[in-house]
Design a protein around this motif. Structure first.
Motif, PDB file in Angstrom:
ATOM      1  N   LEU A 161       0.293  12.644  -4.202  1.00 28.03           N
ATOM      2  CA  LEU A 161       0.677  11.306  -3.749  1.00 28.03           C
ATOM      3  C   LEU A 161       2.123  11.296  -3.251  1.00 28.03           C
ATOM      4  O   LEU A 161       2.429  10.705  -2.204  1.00 28.03           O
ATOM      5  CB  LEU A 161       0.490  10.301  -4.881  1.00 28.03           C
ATOM      6  CG  LEU A 161      -0.957   9.923  -5.227  1.00 28.03           C
ATOM      7  CD1 LEU A 161      -0.988   9.067  -6.493  1.00 28.03           C
ATOM      8  CD2 LEU A 161      -1.604   9.165  -4.075  1.00 28.03           C
ATOM      9  N   CYS A 162       3.009  11.934  -4.005  1.00 24.60           N
ATOM     10  CA  CYS A 162       4.414  12.004  -3.569  1.00 24.60           C
ATOM     11  C   CYS A 162       4.548  12.790  -2.270  1.00 24.60           C
ATOM     12  O   CYS A 162       5.347  12.418  -1.396  1.00 24.60           O
ATOM     13  CB  CYS A 162       5.262  12.654  -4.663  1.00 24.60           C
ATOM     14  SG  CYS A 162       5.459  11.659  -6.154  1.00 24.60           S
ATOM     15  N   ALA A 163       3.765  13.860  -2.127  1.00 25.44           N
ATOM     16  CA  ALA A 163       3.841  14.664  -0.910  1.00 25.44           C
ATOM     17  C   ALA A 163       3.347  13.897   0.310  1.00 25.44           C
ATOM     18  O   ALA A 163       3.765  14.185   1.438  1.00 25.44           O
ATOM     19  CB  ALA A 163       3.028  15.949  -1.084  1.00 25.44           C
ATOM     20  N   HIS A 164       2.475  12.905   0.112  1.00 18.79           N
ATOM     21  CA  HIS A 164       1.982  12.096   1.219  1.00 18.79           C
ATOM     22  C   HIS A 164       2.834  10.841   1.442  1.00 18.79           C
ATOM     23  O   HIS A 164       2.444   9.956   2.219  1.00 18.79           O
ATOM     24  CB  HIS A 164       0.529  11.685   0.970  1.00 18.79           C
ATOM     25  CG  HIS A 164      -0.453  12.784   1.239  1.00 18.79           C
ATOM     26  ND1 HIS A 164      -0.647  13.834   0.364  1.00 18.79           N
ATOM     27  CD2 HIS A 164      -1.294  12.999   2.290  1.00 18.79           C
ATOM     28  CE1 HIS A 164      -1.576  14.642   0.853  1.00 18.79           C
ATOM     29  NE2 HIS A 164      -1.965  14.173   2.020  1.00 18.79           N
ATOM     30  N   GLY A 165       3.967  10.748   0.781  1.00 20.65           N
ATOM     31  CA  GLY A 165       4.901   9.664   1.045  1.00 20.65           C
ATOM     32  C   GLY A 165       4.705   8.420   0.214  1.00 20.65           C
ATOM     33  O   GLY A 165       5.370   7.404   0.472  1.00 20.65           O
TER      34      GLY A 165
ATOM     35  N   THR B  88      -2.129   3.357 -13.531  1.00 22.18           N
ATOM     36  CA  THR B  88      -2.780   2.492 -12.554  1.00 22.18           C
ATOM     37  C   THR B  88      -2.582   3.073 -11.168  1.00 22.18           C
ATOM     38  O   THR B  88      -1.450   3.323 -10.745  1.00 22.18           O
ATOM     39  CB  THR B  88      -2.201   1.068 -12.608  1.00 22.18           C
ATOM     40  OG1 THR B  88      -2.282   0.573 -13.949  1.00 22.18           O
ATOM     41  CG2 THR B  88      -2.961   0.143 -11.685  1.00 22.18           C
ATOM     42  N   PHE B  89      -3.689   3.300 -10.452  1.00 20.15           N
ATOM     43  CA  PHE B  89      -3.639   3.869  -9.108  1.00 20.15           C
ATOM     44  C   PHE B  89      -3.942   2.794  -8.072  1.00 20.15           C
ATOM     45  O   PHE B  89      -4.721   1.863  -8.313  1.00 20.15           O
ATOM     46  CB  PHE B  89      -4.670   4.990  -8.954  1.00 20.15           C
ATOM     47  CG  PHE B  89      -4.290   6.276  -9.644  1.00 20.15           C
ATOM     48  CD1 PHE B  89      -3.466   7.203  -9.027  1.00 20.15           C
ATOM     49  CD2 PHE B  89      -4.769   6.560 -10.909  1.00 20.15           C
ATOM     50  CE1 PHE B  89      -3.118   8.380  -9.661  1.00 20.15           C
ATOM     51  CE2 PHE B  89      -4.433   7.733 -11.558  1.00 20.15           C
ATOM     52  CZ  PHE B  89      -3.605   8.645 -10.921  1.00 20.15           C
ATOM     53  N   ASN B  90      -3.339   2.952  -6.916  1.00 18.63           N
ATOM     54  CA  ASN B  90      -3.679   2.170  -5.734  1.00 18.63           C
ATOM     55  C   ASN B  90      -4.859   2.857  -5.054  1.00 18.63           C
ATOM     56  O   ASN B  90      -4.763   4.018  -4.650  1.00 18.63           O
ATOM     57  CB  ASN B  90      -2.479   2.091  -4.794  1.00 18.63           C
ATOM     58  CG  ASN B  90      -2.755   1.266  -3.553  1.00 18.63           C
ATOM     59  OD1 ASN B  90      -3.868   0.814  -3.318  1.00 18.63           O
ATOM     60  ND2 ASN B  90      -1.717   1.069  -2.741  1.00 18.63           N
TER      61      ASN B  90
ATOM     62  N   ASN C 286       0.809  -1.220   0.000  1.00 15.69           N
ATOM     63  CA  ASN C 286       0.000   0.000   0.000  1.00 15.69           C
ATOM     64  C   ASN C 286       0.842   1.270   0.000  1.00 15.69           C
ATOM     65  O   ASN C 286       0.294   2.375   0.007  1.00 15.69           O
ATOM     66  CB  ASN C 286      -0.956   0.024   1.196  1.00 15.69           C
ATOM     67  CG  ASN C 286      -2.227  -0.758   0.923  1.00 15.69           C
ATOM     68  OD1 ASN C 286      -2.744  -0.760  -0.196  1.00 15.69           O
ATOM     69  ND2 ASN C 286      -2.737  -1.437   1.943  1.00 15.69           N
ATOM     70  N   THR C 287       2.164   1.132  -0.015  1.00 14.11           N
ATOM     71  CA  THR C 287       3.007   2.331  -0.099  1.00 14.11           C
ATOM     72  C   THR C 287       3.207   2.792  -1.538  1.00 14.11           C
ATOM     73  O   THR C 287       3.732   3.872  -1.766  1.00 14.11           O
ATOM     74  CB  THR C 287       4.378   2.059   0.528  1.00 14.11           C
ATOM     75  OG1 THR C 287       5.059   1.038  -0.221  1.00 14.11           O
ATOM     76  CG2 THR C 287       4.237   1.609   1.969  1.00 14.11           C
ATOM     77  N   VAL C 288       2.786   1.982  -2.509  1.00 10.90           N
ATOM     78  CA  VAL C 288       2.880   2.360  -3.922  1.00 10.90           C
ATOM     79  C   VAL C 288       1.630   3.147  -4.298  1.00 10.90           C
ATOM     80  O   VAL C 288       0.502   2.662  -4.115  1.00 10.90           O
ATOM     81  CB  VAL C 288       3.029   1.118  -4.821  1.00 10.90           C
ATOM     82  CG1 VAL C 288       3.124   1.535  -6.278  1.00 10.90           C
ATOM     83  CG2 VAL C 288       4.247   0.314  -4.411  1.00 10.90           C
ATOM     84  N   GLY C 289       1.820   4.345  -4.824  1.00 10.15           N
ATOM     85  CA  GLY C 289       0.689   5.188  -5.167  1.00 10.15           C
ATOM     86  C   GLY C 289       0.166   4.971  -6.570  1.00 10.15           C
ATOM     87  O   GLY C 289      -1.046   4.887  -6.788  1.00 10.15           O
ATOM     88  N   LEU C 290       1.081   4.889  -7.539  1.00  9.60           N
ATOM     89  CA  LEU C 290       0.653   4.726  -8.929  1.00  9.60           C
ATOM     90  C   LEU C 290       1.758   4.097  -9.745  1.00  9.60           C
ATOM     91  O   LEU C 290       2.931   4.097  -9.344  1.00  9.60           O
ATOM     92  CB  LEU C 290       0.221   6.067  -9.539  1.00  9.60           C
ATOM     93  CG  LEU C 290       1.271   7.184  -9.731  1.00  9.60           C
ATOM     94  CD1 LEU C 290       2.075   7.036 -11.017  1.00  9.60           C
ATOM     95  CD2 LEU C 290       0.607   8.549  -9.714  1.00  9.60           C
ATOM     96  N   LEU C 291       1.373   3.587 -10.892  1.00  9.50           N
ATOM     97  CA  LEU C 291       2.308   3.089 -11.897  1.00  9.50           C
ATOM     98  C   LEU C 291       1.897   3.665 -13.243  1.00  9.50           C
ATOM     99  O   LEU C 291       0.784   3.416 -13.720  1.00  9.50           O
ATOM    100  CB  LEU C 291       2.306   1.560 -11.961  1.00  9.50           C
ATOM    101  CG  LEU C 291       3.197   0.966 -13.063  1.00  9.50           C
ATOM    102  CD1 LEU C 291       4.665   1.064 -12.674  1.00  9.50           C
ATOM    103  CD2 LEU C 291       2.829  -0.484 -13.355  1.00  9.50           C
TER     104      LEU C 291
ATOM    105  N   GLU D   6      -7.580   7.222  -2.113  1.00 11.27           N
ATOM    106  CA  GLU D   6      -8.588   7.660  -1.147  1.00 11.27           C
ATOM    107  C   GLU D   6      -7.961   8.433   0.002  1.00 11.27           C
ATOM    108  O   GLU D   6      -8.585   9.353   0.555  1.00 11.27           O
ATOM    109  CB  GLU D   6      -9.353   6.449  -0.622  1.00 11.27           C
ATOM    110  CG  GLU D   6     -10.273   5.811  -1.657  1.00 11.27           C
ATOM    111  CD  GLU D   6     -10.999   4.599  -1.109  1.00 11.27           C
ATOM    112  OE1 GLU D   6     -10.582   4.090  -0.037  1.00 11.27           O
ATOM    113  OE2 GLU D   6     -11.973   4.150  -1.745  1.00 11.27           O
ATOM    114  N   LYS D   7      -6.731   8.085   0.371  1.00 15.10           N
ATOM    115  CA  LYS D   7      -6.062   8.789   1.464  1.00 15.10           C
ATOM    116  C   LYS D   7      -5.791  10.255   1.118  1.00 15.10           C
ATOM    117  O   LYS D   7      -5.802  11.118   2.008  1.00 15.10           O
ATOM    118  CB  LYS D   7      -4.744   8.095   1.804  1.00 15.10           C
ATOM    119  CG  LYS D   7      -4.899   6.797   2.588  1.00 15.10           C
ATOM    120  CD  LYS D   7      -5.451   7.053   3.982  1.00 15.10           C
ATOM    121  CE  LYS D   7      -5.502   5.767   4.791  1.00 15.10           C
ATOM    122  NZ  LYS D   7      -6.039   6.005   6.151  1.00 15.10           N
TER     123      LYS D   7
END
Length: 791
Positions: free
Chosen positions: A447-451, A420-422, A371-376, A427-428
Motif C-alpha cells: 500500500l505504501c509503495a502504491h502511494g 481497517t482497510f480502504n 481514497n488516498t488513505v490505505g489503512l488505519l 483492490e488496487k
C-alpha cells in the motif's frame, strides 16, 4: 438459585450503550426452560421463539398451532413462561427423536477463555487521547494532524553528538586492543569487536522512527460534519480455521453490539476450516440477533494441489469473490473482541477535513471520503496477561511508541488484527499480499509503495488472548520472523519502487533486523569459551577505565534516548522492550536458518491453550538455561582468578587472562543475565501454576460441586463451569443416595430435584472423548427444581 442468578447477572450487557438490561426473573426462567427442552431432543427455545411457534408436546397429537388456538393465545405470549413445569407444552418422560445441533460441553480451556472474555467485556477500555495528553505536557501542535511531544525534540538534539560519540568509540575499539601476534587469536578478537560495533549500529537504526515520533490527533464525526447517513459501509471480517466455536461466537456477538448504523455493517465469518459446527453456530447466533446486522458465513473451496495462501487467501476470497462491498474492511482475529465505539472511531480517519471555502452542502461544511488513505491500524490489548508479563506480550513499547514513530513517517505497518482497510486501495493492490506467512506486514508495504497513506491511532479498540505458555509464544514469534525474511527474499524494501526513503529504511530494518542476534551470540561464545579455556585472546580494551568512559557514556546516552521514546511507559514495559530479542534469540536463529535457506514453513494457528506442557516449554527455555550455565561457570572461574590475583590464594591453573578483561566480562554478563531471564522464569511460574491447578482439581471433587454446576449447554447458551470461588458457597438443594433414585420414575419437580444429587457423580465423567454432551438427568433435575421454585 442464588448462584444461578449471580451467574446470569455476569452475562448482562457490560455497559448501557450495548442494550437494555434484561429482567433477571424472566431471563432465569427462560434459560432453564430452554435447557430442559433442549436436553430432550427437541429444538431449542430460541429457535421456536424466533420462528413464532411452540413445539407440541411429545405425548400430544395436536400441533403447535392447534394447541395455541385451543388456548386462545398468541405464539409470542409471554405467559408461557409462567406455567408450572408440567404445563410447558411437553413432558419429560418420552422424548421424540428430532434432529438438532449436537450440544457439547466446552473444554476447560474454552470455559476459562469465555470467563475471562466476559469479565473483560464488563468494563470498557478507557479512552486514551495521547495527542491531548501530550498537548497538556508541552507538546507542539504546529502540525494539523499530529502532536509532537517535547521528548521528541530532546531526542533530536541528542542524536548528533551521540552518533559522533558512537563512531569514535568504534574507531577507538578497533585500534586499541592488545594484539597477540597470533593470527587466529587476533581474528577472534576482531570478530568480537566487529560484533560489538554491529550492536551499536543496530541501535542507531531506531533513530528514524524516534525522529518522527508524534501522536495523531483524534478526529470525530462531529468535527467532519457527518451524519449517520454519511458514514461509510463497513465489512467486519472474522477469519477462523480450527478455533472453538464458542470463541468465535463471543467475537460475533461483540460485533453485534457495535455502536454504528446496523444497515451499514455486514459481518463475514471466513471459515477456512469448513466446520459444520461453525456454520450452525453462525446461523443460530444471527437468528437471535435478527434485524440488527447482516451476517454471512463463507467457507471457500480449496482445490487440492493449488496454493490457497492461508489467511491471505481466505480474506481475498471474501473481498474479491464473495460479493463483499463495504467501503471499509475491518479485520478481527477470531478471539479479538471489538469495542462498541470502534467503527465510529476509525471511520472519520478516512475522510478529508472540510475546508471553509469548499464542501458546502445544505448550509454546512461536509467532509469527503479520502481514497488516498490505505489503512488505519489500532493497537491491541490482551485480557489474559498477568501483571509481570515476563515475555513482554503486551508489546507496550511497540504500540505506544514505535508505531507512532512509523505513523509520523507516514508508513504504518499492518499488524493483522484491529486494522481497517480502504476497499478501494486494497483492490488496487490486488488484495492481501501472498508469498509470506506474515501477509499483513507485506500488504501494508505494498500500500505504501502504491502511494497510499497508512495511519495509526493510539487507542486500543480490540481485546484478545495472547499465548499463555512459552511454547506457543515461541512458535508465534518463529512464524513472524520467518515471514519477515520471506518478504526480504521476495523483494528487498530498500529497492521497492514507490517507497520514500524513510519507509524503505524502516521496512528494511524491521525485516532483516533479526540478524542482530548473530553478533550478540558471537560475542558471548567468544567471551565465555575464552575464559573457560584460559586462552590469551585479547578481545577486551587496552584500558578498562577508558572503555567505561567512552563506551559507558555511549550506552548510557542510548538508554536515555530509549527511555525518552518510552516516556509514556512504566519501567516494566521499558525493560521488556530491551529484553525482546534476547528472549527469543534461539527462535530468531532458527528463523534465519529456515528463511534464508528457503525451507517452506506453512501457516499454523497460534495455540492459546492454557495447558502446561513441561517438556515443550523446557525445549524452548533450554538455550537460555545453557547460557546461564556457560556464563555462570565462566564467571565463577573469572572471580576466582581475580581473588587469586589479589593474593588471597595461589592459583593452581594457568590462564592467559588479564584482570581488566575479567572485569569487562563480568560487566557484560550482568547485562546478559537480566536480558534472558524471561523464559526460565516463565517455565518456573507455569510449572507452579500447573501444580496449583492440579491440587485444586483433586480437592474440588464432584461431591463438593453443586448440581447447578452441571447444567447442560445449548447452542444459544454455552455456560462455562462455575468458578472455584463459588463451589464452597453453593450447596446441593437435596442430598439423597444415588442407588435410591430411579430417574425413569421421576415426573414431578420434586422428583427432579432429588435426581440432581444422583446426577452429580455421573455428568462430569460421562462425556465422550470428542467433546459431545452426554449429560444425564441429574443436571436437568436441578434445572427443573429451580424452575418450580418460582411458582
Amino acid at each position: 438459585m442464588t448462584q444461578v442468578a449471580a451467574w446470569l447477572n455476569d452475562r448482562s450487557p457490560r455497559m448501557p450503550g450495548r442494550g437494555a438490561a434484561f429482567d433477571m426473573h424472566d431471563e432465569l426462567k427462560r434459560c432453564l426452560v430452554d435447557m430442559i427442552h433442549d436436553s430432550h431432543g427437541t429444538r431449542g427455545f430460541d429457535d421456536w421463539v424466533a420462528n413464532g411457534e411452540i413445539p407440541r408436546s411429545p405425548g400430544s397429537e395436536a400441533s403447535s398451532a392447534e394447541v395455541l388456538q385451543a388456548e386462545g393465545r398468541d405464539a409470542f405470549d409471554a405467559d408461557r413462561l409462567n406455567k408450572p413445569v408440567n404445563e410447558v407444552f411437553f413432558t419429560l418422560t418420552s422424548p421424540i427423536p428430532v434432529r438438532r445441533m449436537q450440544s457439547r460441553q466446552p473444554s476447560a480451556y474454552v470455559s476459562a477463555h469465555l470467563q475471562r472474555a466476559r469479565s473483560a467485556m464488563q468494563e470498557q477500555i478507557p479512552i486514551v487521547d495521547a495527542a491531548a495528553e501530550e498537548v497538556a505536557a508541552w507538546g507542539s501542535t504546529e502540525d494539523e494532524d499530529f502532536v509532537t511531544p517535547w521528548y521528541t525534540y530532546v531526542m533530536r538534539v541528542l542524536m548528533l553528538p551521540l552518533g559522533a560519540l558512537i563512531f569514535f568509540f568504534i574507531y577507538w575499539r578497533m585500534y586499541n586492543y592488545p594484539r597477540s601476534g597470533v593470527w587466529w587469536q587476533d581474528a577472534c578478537a576482531w570478530t568480537f569487536i566487529v560484533s560489538e560495533a554491529a550492536c551499536f549500529l543496530f541501535g542507531m537504526t531506531h533513530w528514524v522512527w524516534m525522529w518522527n515520533l508524534k501522536f495523531r490527533k483524534r478526529i470525530t464525526q462531529a468535527q467532519l460534519g457527518l451524519t449517520d447517513e454519511d458514514l461509510p459501509t463497513i465489512d467486519f471480517m472474522i477469519p477462523c480455521y480450527s478455533e472453538p466455536t464458542e470463541i468465535v461466537e463471543m467475537t460475533l456477538k461483540a460485533c453485534y453490539d457495535m455502536d454504528y448504523p446496523a444497515n451499514k455493517i455486514t459481518i463475514w465469518v471466513c471459515d477456512d476450516g469448513k466446520s459444520d459446527d461453525m456454520k450452525e453456530m453462525v446461523e443460530l447466533t444471527s437468528q437471535a440477533y435478527r434485524g440488527k446486522m447482516t451476517t454471512r458465513y463463507v467457507a471457500r473451496i480449496k482445490t487440492p494441489g493449488v496454493p490457497h495462501h492461508a489467511k491471505a487467501g481466505n480474506l481475498n476470497n471474501i473481498i474479491l469473490n464473495e460479493g463483499s462491498n463495504g467501503q471499509l474492511i475491518i479485520i478481527l482475529d477470531c478471539d479479538m473482541l471489538p469495542e462498541p465505539c470502534m467503527a465510529r472511531t476509525v471511520a472519520p480517519f478516512f475522510f478529508t477535513k472540510p475546508r471553509r471555502d469548499i464542501n458546502i452542502e445544505g448550509g454546512r461544511r461536509r467532509a469527503e471520503f479520502d481514497n488516498t488513505v490505505g489503512l488505519l491500524q489500532t493497537p491491541q490489548a490482551f485480557y489474559n496477561l498477568d501483571s509481570k508479563d515476563l515475555l513482554g506480550q503486551s508489546y507496550a513499547f511497540f504500540y505506544e511508541c514505535q508505531l507512532s514513530g512509523w505513523d509520523g513517517a507516514g508508513c504504518t505497518p499492518c499488524c493483522g488484527t484491529g486494522v481497517t482497510f480502504n476497499r478501494h486501495a486494497l483492490e488496487k493492490v490486488g488484495g492481501f499480499s501472498v508469498g509470506s506467512i506474515t501477509e499483513d506486514f507485506k500488504t501494508s508495504l505494498n500500500l505504501c509503495a502504491h502511494g497510499y497513506t497508512c495511519k495509526y491511532f493510539l487507542q486500543r479498540m480490540t481485546r484478545g488472548v495472547s499465548p499463555k505458555e512459552l511454547n506457543a509464544f515461541m512458535v508465534q514469534r518463529l512464524r513472524w520472523a520467518v515471514g519477515a525474511i520471506q518478504i526480504v527474499r521476495a523483494g528487498n524494501p530498500l529497492f521497492t519502487k514507490g517507497l520514500h526513503l524513510r519507509a524503505r529504511w524502516l521496512y528494511f530494518w524491521s525485516t532483516v533486523g533479526i540478524v542482530y542476534i548473530i553478533p550478540v551470540c558471537a560475542m558471548g561464545l567468544i567471551m565465555y569459551s575464552t575464559i573457560l579455556a584460559g586462552a590469551a585472546i585479547s578481545f577486551g580494551p587496552t584500558s578498562f577505565t577508558q572503555y567505561l568512559y567512552i563506551g559507558g557514556t555511549s550506552v548510557g546516552l542510548m538508554m536515555v534516548m530509549q527511555y525518552l521514546a518510552g516516556w509514556r511507559l512504566c519501567w516494566r514495559d521499558y525493560l521488556r522492550a530491551l529484553q525482546d530479542n534476547f528472549t527469543v534469540f534461539m527462535t530468531l536463529i532458527r528463523a534465519i536458518l529456515i528463511g534464508f535457506c528457503g525451507v517452506e514453513m506453512g501457516f499454523a494457528v497460534t495455540s492459546k491453550d492454557v495447558s502446561f506442557d513441561l517438556k515443550a516449554n523446557l525445549y524452548h527455555a533450554a538455550p537460555h538455561m545453557f547460557v546461564y550455565l556457560l556464563s555462570g561457570c565462566a564467571m565463577a572461574k573469572a572471580v576466582l582468578e581475580i581473588i587469586a590475583d589479589q593474593g588471597v590464594f595461589k592459583q593452581f591453573w594457568t590462564s592467559g587472562f588479564k584482570p581488566d578483561l575479567l572485569y569487562f566480562s563480568i560487566l557484560w554478563t550482568i547485562f546478559l543475565w537480566v536480558m534472558i531471564s524471561g523464559p526460565p522464569r516463565m517455565v518456573i511460574y507455569g510449572w507452579r501454576r500447573a501444580r496449583r491447578e492440579a491440587r485444586s482439581a483433586v480437592k474440588c471433587t464432584n461431591s463438593n460441586v453443586p448440581a447447578l454446576q452441571e447444567l447442560p449447554t445449548t447452542p444459544m447458551n454455552t455456560f462455562p463451569p462455575l468458578s472455584p470461588e463459588l463451589w464452597a458457597k453453593a450447596a446441593p438443594s437435596a442430598t439423597v443416595a444415588a442407588e435410591d433414585y430411579d430417574s425413569e420414575a421421576a415426573t414431578t419437580a420434586d422428583a427432579w430435584a432429588l435426581g440432581s444429587a444422583a446426577g452429580q457423580k455421573e455428568v462430569r465423567t460421562d462425556s465422550s472423548s470428542d467433546g459431545s454432551d452426554r449429560s444425564n438427568l441429574g443436571g436437568i433435575g436441578a434445572a427443573a427444581a429451580a424452575l418450580a421454585a418460582f411458582h
